[in-house]
Design a protein around this motif. Sequence first.
Motif, PDB file in Angstrom:
ATOM      1  N   PRO A  80      25.031  61.764  27.799  1.00 15.41           N
ATOM      2  CA  PRO A  80      25.221  61.350  29.197  1.00 15.41           C
ATOM      3  C   PRO A  80      25.849  59.967  29.325  1.00 15.41           C
ATOM      4  N   MET A  81      25.426  59.047  28.478  1.00 16.81           N
ATOM      5  CA  MET A  81      25.960  57.690  28.543  1.00 16.81           C
ATOM      6  C   MET A  81      27.463  57.682  28.224  1.00 16.81           C
ATOM      7  N   LEU A  82      27.843  58.393  27.159  1.00 15.88           N
ATOM      8  CA  LEU A  82      29.258  58.425  26.781  1.00 15.88           C
ATOM      9  C   LEU A  82      30.081  59.146  27.844  1.00 15.88           C
ATOM     10  N   GLN A  83      29.507  60.216  28.385  1.00 16.70           N
ATOM     11  CA  GLN A  83      30.219  60.975  29.414  1.00 16.70           C
ATOM     12  C   GLN A  83      30.429  60.123  30.657  1.00 16.70           C
ATOM     13  N   ALA A  84      29.426  59.323  31.022  1.00 17.37           N
ATOM     14  CA  ALA A  84      29.555  58.476  32.210  1.00 17.37           C
ATOM     15  C   ALA A  84      30.705  57.491  32.044  1.00 17.37           C
ATOM     16  N   GLU A  85      30.790  56.889  30.865  1.00 16.20           N
ATOM     17  CA  GLU A  85      31.890  55.948  30.623  1.00 16.20           C
ATOM     18  C   GLU A  85      33.237  56.645  30.663  1.00 16.20           C
ATOM     19  N   ALA A  86      33.316  57.805  30.014  1.00 11.77           N
ATOM     20  CA  ALA A  86      34.576  58.536  29.969  1.00 11.77           C
ATOM     21  C   ALA A  86      35.004  58.968  31.362  1.00 11.77           C
ATOM     22  N   ASP A  87      34.032  59.362  32.197  1.00  9.93           N
ATOM     23  CA  ASP A  87      34.349  59.773  33.572  1.00  9.93           C
ATOM     24  C   ASP A  87      34.940  58.624  34.364  1.00  9.93           C
TER      25      ASP A  87
ATOM     26  N   PRO B  25      31.389  50.262  42.943  1.00 10.02           N
ATOM     27  CA  PRO B  25      30.724  49.107  42.333  1.00 10.02           C
ATOM     28  C   PRO B  25      31.090  48.984  40.861  1.00 10.02           C
ATOM     29  N   ALA B  26      31.281  47.739  40.431  1.00 11.56           N
ATOM     30  CA  ALA B  26      31.679  47.520  39.050  1.00 11.56           C
ATOM     31  C   ALA B  26      30.462  47.600  38.135  1.00 11.56           C
ATOM     32  N   VAL B  27      30.662  48.191  36.985  1.00 17.57           N
ATOM     33  CA  VAL B  27      29.598  48.235  35.984  1.00 17.57           C
ATOM     34  C   VAL B  27      30.258  48.025  34.619  1.00 17.57           C
ATOM     35  N   HIS B  67      32.655  63.211  40.939  1.00 22.19           N
ATOM     36  CA  HIS B  67      31.451  63.713  41.609  1.00 22.19           C
ATOM     37  C   HIS B  67      30.201  62.927  41.192  1.00 22.19           C
ATOM     38  N   CYS B  68      30.149  62.459  39.933  1.00 29.57           N
ATOM     39  CA  CYS B  68      28.902  61.886  39.413  1.00 29.57           C
ATOM     40  C   CYS B  68      29.037  60.414  39.051  1.00 29.57           C
ATOM     41  N   LEU B  69      29.919  59.698  39.748  1.00 32.21           N
ATOM     42  CA  LEU B  69      30.111  58.286  39.393  1.00 32.21           C
ATOM     43  C   LEU B  69      28.835  57.480  39.624  1.00 32.21           C
ATOM     44  N   LYS B  70      28.132  57.784  40.706  1.00 34.41           N
ATOM     45  CA  LYS B  70      26.928  57.008  41.024  1.00 34.41           C
ATOM     46  C   LYS B  70      25.854  57.221  39.957  1.00 34.41           C
ATOM     47  N   GLU B  71      25.611  58.488  39.621  1.00 32.08           N
ATOM     48  CA  GLU B  71      24.615  58.791  38.595  1.00 32.08           C
ATOM     49  C   GLU B  71      25.029  58.200  37.250  1.00 32.08           C
ATOM     50  N   GLY B  72      26.327  58.248  36.983  1.00 33.22           N
ATOM     51  CA  GLY B  72      26.827  57.693  35.722  1.00 33.22           C
ATOM     52  C   GLY B  72      26.606  56.196  35.637  1.00 33.22           C
ATOM     53  N   ARG B  73      26.793  55.503  36.767  1.00 37.64           N
ATOM     54  CA  ARG B  73      26.549  54.052  36.761  1.00 37.64           C
ATOM     55  C   ARG B  73      25.084  53.755  36.478  1.00 37.64           C
ATOM     56  N   ARG B  74      24.214  54.597  37.036  1.00 37.50           N
ATOM     57  CA  ARG B  74      22.782  54.383  36.776  1.00 37.50           C
ATOM     58  C   ARG B  74      22.472  54.551  35.297  1.00 37.50           C
ATOM     59  N   VAL B  75      23.059  55.575  34.676  1.00 36.46           N
ATOM     60  CA  VAL B  75      22.835  55.793  33.238  1.00 36.46           C
ATOM     61  C   VAL B  75      23.312  54.584  32.450  1.00 36.46           C
ATOM     62  N   THR B  76      24.512  54.104  32.799  1.00 31.92           N
ATOM     63  CA  THR B  76      25.061  52.967  32.055  1.00 31.92           C
ATOM     64  C   THR B  76      24.209  51.718  32.257  1.00 31.92           C
TER      65      THR B  76
END
Lengths: 194, 151
Positions: A80-87, B25-27, B67-76
Amino acid sequence: MLLAHLPVITSMSQDLPPAGGFPETVHYKRYLPARGPSGAVMILGVLGIMVYGWNSLAKANAENRELRREAAWARIHLAPMLQAEADRDIVRRMQQVKAREAEIMKDVPDWSAGDLKAPVKGLGKYGVADPSQAESVYNTQRFVQPSFVFLPKEAEGESYSVLSPQWWRGSTMLTKNPPYHHREDFTKEHPLGK
Amino acid sequence: MTTHREGIFIKGLWVEKGSMPEEVPAVPEVGCTSAPLLSMSYFFSAACKDYSEDFVLCKKESGDPRHCLKEGRRVTRCALDLIAKLKANCDETWTKHWECLDANNQRLQKCRPQERAFNECVFTKLGLSKSIPDSPEGQPQIHLKENPIFK
């Protein structure tokens, strides 16, 4: 008569043991003393070695499987972490591509930039050619990832650039000493240059 | 699997200079190489389980990266928070472990002593423990095995 010239046999003496039997000194019985472990012991021994070996192999396989599962789950947890960055990266890139496309196509009416699923004028339902209809080329509700990206010719002050292949190819051989047909001064008349 | 396909250009790599739009938002990027990430992977899953699951469920809804930028920022952000905590509490043991992984082709079985020290530190300081899902029952997990065959 035909048999008249043959001798006439009156008595036959048969080959027989001597009278009173053979002497004791003649060893005619098999004499094979037992040497080494018996067959049963050897079979059991081989069986034991096999059981030990197969058992060790099974244990090692089980441990190897666990190690591979451990490495696989480590990667799955990171996904999930890698996918979030790639997205985020691909969203940023596609936004720039879309802006460039909009700039190029600004004079074309009804052009939606960066939209692969935009309806195409003249394309009707079920793929028929019909000027009165406008359908998307994709018959899907899902997101369609673009396979191709158009990059205009690189210019000064452009918002993108193309990094030299040296960066990822790693070897300078083909850039500094290219094959003769890739060289600048290559012509059909003078293949090796003037 | 997790990353999009790299652009393949004959002339070189496509470098995009423009940044994300202002309203997003920047992350910062996580910025760890693979060895530290592998080293902290199980603790990341333990610490950021809720955010990761949220993100994965969101990804299941739609394949659109927007679609999942917000959730992705939370993960990061959760990952960055965990990394900061690890750096603050277990920097030495963590560094030893991932340097060992780097030197041993990232084979976890080659670095068990370092891993044991790191796991112990993380457990005492942060309360996170490593557990491999679906491990066979009735025997210790592979990283806790007393006399491993492969080491």
